[in-house]
Motif scaffolding. Structure first.
Motif: not given
Length: 283
Positions: A164-169, A178-185
């Motif tokens: 999980v990668r968070l955009a700097s909250p 708001m916290i933006e997050l990306s889930i990666l594989k």
């Protein structure tokens, strides 16, 4: 159960009753809670949780379903190094809810019983439960808990092949952020995600200073308005197509300081848990 700093705790007896502490910031305390802890093995316990109406003193026997469950039991150890998320079957006739938990290691656990008694709304009660021998238990304080700065916070963490990668909250106490997050594989956007308990992802934040609790849920960018402004459960739509690797979390941290954060989602046929530490600025 009060715990003083620096005191060594004995191992818990075969069966012990623990009174809870109301733990939902910004909400009215309408229910109290008690848990009976029965030892079933060195690191396994059966928890029997009962809620009572604060106004009448009567046992609560009816609960509304939240995200397919009558009770969510969430928690961590005193060092915020583990995460627990279990559920109870339907309440017994007297309203008590049973949960079996296998703890990963000995320690003092902060367990949050998150339920919605019918007519009372969401209520959260925290139980402090020692498992095995618990030496040198620190007391919760009102300090900042060693808040991490944005320069030192890791913004990517993983569980197996998934990360999980968070955009700097930029979160502020008492304000919805708001916290933006990306889930990666394997470093690429995950395409095999499935709803977990009806939502795209769960997030639980616990303040390291006073153990304040926030439970929120992720939504896709197109669902950005599907949330609530409280400190408890925030609702969002599940994305069944498996392609919602970019998600949003709406969260209102009750106070400044360091928070332990866990993101949970289902991918590759398993529930994944990814830990972070976040810093919340003063209002």
């Amino acid at each position: 159960m009060a715990l003083a700093a620096g005191l060594a705790l004995p191992a818990m007896a075969a069966e012990t009753s623990v009174n809870g502490t109301f733990a939902l910031p910004g909400a009215a305390e309408k229910a109290s809670g008690t848990v009976t802890v029965r030892e079933t093995g060195p690191l396994t316990r059966e928890l029997v949780i009962g809620f009572a109406d604060k106004a009448t003193g009567k046992a609560i026997t009816r609960f509304d379903e939240e995200l397919t469950k009558k009770l969510h039991l969430l928690g961590t150890d005193a060092q915020f190094s583990t995460f627990i998320h279990e559920h109870a079957a339907k309440p017994e006739s007297d309203g008590r809810l049973r949960v079996s938990v296998r703890f990963p290691k000995p320690g003092l656990y902060r367990l949050y019983a998150d339920a919605s008694p019918t007519g009372l709304g969401q209520q959260v009660v925290r139980f402090d439960v020692p498992v095995g021998s618990v030496p040198e238990v620190p007391a919760a304080s009102t300090s900042d808990g060693g808040a991490a700065t944005s320069e030192t916070m890791p913004l990517e963490a993983r569980d197996g092949r998934y990360s999980v990668r968070l955009a700097s909250p930029a979160l502020r106490a008492g304000s919805e952020g708001m916290i933006e997050l990306s889930i990666l594989k394997d470093g690429k956007p995950a395409t095999d995600l499935k709803p977990y308990l009806g939502v795209a992802a769960h997030a639980v934040l616990i303040a390291k200073s006073d153990l304040s609790y926030v439970h929120t849920h992720a939504s896709g960018a197109e669902d950005a308005g599907a949330h609530s402004g409280g400190h408890g459960m925030h609702h969002s739509k599940a994305r069944p197509d498996g392609n919602a690797s970019k998600l949003l979390l709406h969260v209102t941290p009750p106070r400044a300081g360091a928070y332990a954060l866990w993101i949970q989602f289902e991918a590759g046929g398993e529930v994944r848990t990814v830990p972070f530490t976040l810093s919340v600025s003063p209002a």
